[in-house]
Design a protein around this motif. Sequence first.
Motif, mmCIF file in Angstrom:
data_model
loop_
_atom_site.group_PDB
_atom_site.id
_atom_site.type_symbol
_atom_site.label_atom_id
_atom_site.label_comp_id
_atom_site.label_asym_id
_atom_site.label_seq_id
_atom_site.Cartn_x
_atom_site.Cartn_y
_atom_site.Cartn_z
ATOM 1 N N ASP A 181 1.673 24.622 -8.773
ATOM 2 C CA ASP A 181 2.474 25.068 -7.643
ATOM 3 C C ASP A 181 3.302 23.936 -7.037
ATOM 4 O OD1 ASP A 181 1.498 27.612 -7.961
ATOM 5 O OD2 ASP A 181 -0.143 27.308 -6.522
ATOM 6 N N GLY A 182 3.033 22.691 -7.437
ATOM 7 C CA GLY A 182 3.838 21.574 -6.979
ATOM 8 C C GLY A 182 3.401 20.947 -5.673
ATOM 9 N N TRP A 183 2.199 21.184 -5.217
ATOM 10 C CA TRP A 183 1.762 20.613 -3.948
ATOM 11 C C TRP A 183 0.882 19.381 -4.140
ATOM 12 C CZ3 TRP A 183 -3.494 20.479 -3.239
ATOM 13 C CH2 TRP A 183 -4.252 21.314 -4.068
ATOM 14 N N TRP A 184 0.557 19.001 -5.360
ATOM 15 C CA TRP A 184 -0.313 17.848 -5.611
ATOM 16 C C TRP A 184 0.276 16.530 -5.105
ATOM 17 C CZ3 TRP A 184 -5.205 18.268 -6.948
ATOM 18 C CH2 TRP A 184 -5.638 19.447 -7.559
ATOM 19 N N TRP A 185 1.585 16.437 -5.092
ATOM 20 C CA TRP A 185 2.242 15.205 -4.662
ATOM 21 C C TRP A 185 1.905 14.838 -3.217
ATOM 22 C CZ3 TRP A 185 5.694 15.380 -0.633
ATOM 23 C CH2 TRP A 185 6.135 16.654 -0.259
ATOM 24 N N LEU A 186 1.462 15.843 -2.429
ATOM 25 C CA LEU A 186 1.092 15.571 -1.032
ATOM 26 C C LEU A 186 -0.081 14.594 -0.913
ATOM 27 C CD1 LEU A 186 1.461 19.106 0.565
ATOM 28 C CD2 LEU A 186 2.897 17.099 0.952
ATOM 29 N N PHE A 187 -0.950 14.558 -1.954
ATOM 30 C CA PHE A 187 -2.078 13.633 -1.929
ATOM 31 C C PHE A 187 -1.620 12.177 -1.970
ATOM 32 C CE2 PHE A 187 -4.524 17.347 -3.461
ATOM 33 C CZ PHE A 187 -5.485 17.356 -2.456
ATOM 34 N N GLY A 188 -0.431 11.928 -2.402
ATOM 35 C CA GLY A 188 0.142 10.588 -2.364
ATOM 36 C C GLY A 188 1.136 10.413 -1.243
ATOM 37 N N ALA A 189 1.856 11.477 -0.913
ATOM 38 C CA ALA A 189 2.912 11.373 0.091
ATOM 39 C C ALA A 189 2.364 11.199 1.509
ATOM 40 C CB ALA A 189 3.813 12.602 0.032
ATOM 41 N N ILE A 190 1.306 11.916 1.841
ATOM 42 C CA ILE A 190 0.762 11.825 3.208
ATOM 43 C C ILE A 190 0.248 10.416 3.512
ATOM 44 C CG2 ILE A 190 -1.057 12.668 4.744
ATOM 45 C CD1 ILE A 190 -0.555 15.468 3.491
ATOM 46 N N PRO A 191 -0.591 9.819 2.631
ATOM 47 C CA PRO A 191 -0.995 8.431 2.915
ATOM 48 C C PRO A 191 0.192 7.464 2.925
ATOM 49 C CG PRO A 191 -2.438 9.382 1.262
ATOM 50 C CD PRO A 191 -1.324 10.352 1.481
ATOM 51 N N ALA A 192 1.193 7.709 2.086
ATOM 52 C CA ALA A 192 2.371 6.835 2.073
ATOM 53 C C ALA A 192 3.077 6.865 3.424
ATOM 54 C CB ALA A 192 3.327 7.257 0.964
ATOM 55 N N VAL A 193 3.221 8.033 4.006
ATOM 56 C CA VAL A 193 3.863 8.155 5.317
ATOM 57 C C VAL A 193 3.014 7.463 6.388
ATOM 58 C CG1 VAL A 193 4.514 9.799 7.132
ATOM 59 C CG2 VAL A 193 5.145 10.230 4.747
ATOM 60 N N ILE A 194 1.710 7.618 6.310
ATOM 61 C CA ILE A 194 0.818 6.990 7.296
ATOM 62 C C ILE A 194 0.938 5.469 7.221
ATOM 63 C CG2 ILE A 194 -1.604 6.591 7.899
ATOM 64 C CD1 ILE A 194 -2.090 9.560 7.069
ATOM 65 N N THR A 241 0.827 -1.205 0.000
ATOM 66 C CA THR A 241 0.000 0.000 0.000
ATOM 67 C C THR A 241 0.862 1.257 0.000
ATOM 68 O OG1 THR A 241 -1.654 -1.236 1.262
ATOM 69 C CG2 THR A 241 -1.914 1.152 1.187
ATOM 70 N N THR A 242 1.948 1.239 0.772
ATOM 71 C CA THR A 242 2.871 2.380 0.808
ATOM 72 C C THR A 242 3.472 2.633 -0.563
ATOM 73 O OG1 THR A 242 3.388 1.958 3.125
ATOM 74 C CG2 THR A 242 4.963 3.297 1.890
ATOM 75 N N LEU A 243 3.906 1.565 -1.240
ATOM 76 C CA LEU A 243 4.485 1.713 -2.577
ATOM 77 C C LEU A 243 3.476 2.276 -3.573
ATOM 78 C CD1 LEU A 243 6.645 -1.526 -2.847
ATOM 79 C CD2 LEU A 243 7.443 0.839 -2.573
ATOM 80 N N PHE A 244 2.216 1.874 -3.436
ATOM 81 C CA PHE A 244 1.173 2.421 -4.305
ATOM 82 C C PHE A 244 1.064 3.933 -4.123
ATOM 83 C CE2 PHE A 244 -3.230 3.932 -4.546
ATOM 84 C CZ PHE A 244 -3.465 3.754 -5.904
ATOM 85 N N PHE A 245 1.009 4.392 -2.871
ATOM 86 C CA PHE A 245 0.864 5.827 -2.627
ATOM 87 C C PHE A 245 2.139 6.600 -2.982
ATOM 88 C CE2 PHE A 245 -2.843 4.576 -0.052
ATOM 89 C CZ PHE A 245 -3.761 5.431 -0.617
ATOM 90 N N ILE A 246 3.301 5.969 -2.881
ATOM 91 C CA ILE A 246 4.524 6.616 -3.350
ATOM 92 C C ILE A 246 4.451 6.826 -4.858
ATOM 93 C CG2 ILE A 246 7.008 6.248 -3.727
ATOM 94 C CD1 ILE A 246 7.098 5.000 -0.909
ATOM 95 N N ALA A 247 3.946 5.802 -5.565
ATOM 96 C CA ALA A 247 3.787 5.935 -7.021
ATOM 97 C C ALA A 247 2.797 7.045 -7.359
ATOM 98 C CB ALA A 247 3.329 4.608 -7.619
ATOM 99 N N VAL A 248 1.721 7.160 -6.578
ATOM 100 C CA VAL A 248 0.751 8.242 -6.786
ATOM 101 C C VAL A 248 1.422 9.590 -6.557
ATOM 102 C CG1 VAL A 248 -1.356 9.306 -5.860
ATOM 103 C CG2 VAL A 248 -1.284 6.844 -6.262
ATOM 104 N N ALA A 249 2.216 9.691 -5.497
ATOM 105 C CA ALA A 249 2.908 10.957 -5.193
ATOM 106 C C ALA A 249 3.865 11.337 -6.315
ATOM 107 C CB ALA A 249 3.665 10.838 -3.869
ATOM 108 N N VAL A 250 4.597 10.355 -6.821
ATOM 109 C CA VAL A 250 5.530 10.635 -7.916
ATOM 110 C C VAL A 250 4.761 11.066 -9.155
ATOM 111 C CG1 VAL A 250 7.202 9.585 -9.498
ATOM 112 C CG2 VAL A 250 7.375 9.169 -7.044
ATOM 113 N N GLY A 251 3.680 10.351 -9.462
ATOM 114 C CA GLY A 251 2.874 10.713 -10.625
ATOM 115 C C GLY A 251 2.279 12.105 -10.506
ATOM 116 N N LEU A 252 1.792 12.459 -9.328
ATOM 117 C CA LEU A 252 1.196 13.781 -9.126
ATOM 118 C C LEU A 252 2.239 14.891 -9.100
ATOM 119 C CD1 LEU A 252 -1.532 12.944 -6.445
ATOM 120 C CD2 LEU A 252 -1.899 13.490 -8.860
#
Length: 160
Positions: A46-59, A29-40
């Motif tokens: 402004d470059g803040w979209w990656w947070l939608f993947g990074a925050i769940p990845a950290v959780i 699940t973490t790897l999935f959200f990392i991939a989402v963060a990289v894609g976003l």
Amino acid sequence: MSAIDHPNIQWRRVSSKYATLGAINYAITTLFFIAVAVGLSFIPDDGWWWLFGAIPAVIFASQIFFVVIRTRAIGYALREDDIVYRQGIWWSRMVAVPYGRLQLVDISRGPIERMLGLASLKMVTAAASTGLAIPGLPLEEANGLRDHLIRVAETRRAGL
């Protein structure tokens, strides 16, 4: 002292491999959200979209560290008239299922469980709230426990 806390009850823990299973699930699940963060992160803005993947990845990554603690909190005990199951650290759950109420005892195994030699034992009663599943049992232990529960349940139902 309650009957459940009695010192003569011998609690049996699930396999430590169950922690490995949980860690694998959280890692996927973490790897999935990392991939989402990289894609976003490629969205030109402004470059803040990656947070939608990074925050769940950290959780989810932080949960990997708690898997071992949660696994150690899972256990079951066979008593004279019932099987008792416990789980949880902060929110604990303890269920006692009388042998005479058991209607179905089932073993299930997913693909990662099969690779690790684990199984989940599910017990069903007429009341949905008392059915339970014991995850993370070695396959041999799950088969032996299933056979024992079926044998004891048949003798208890015959006495009703």
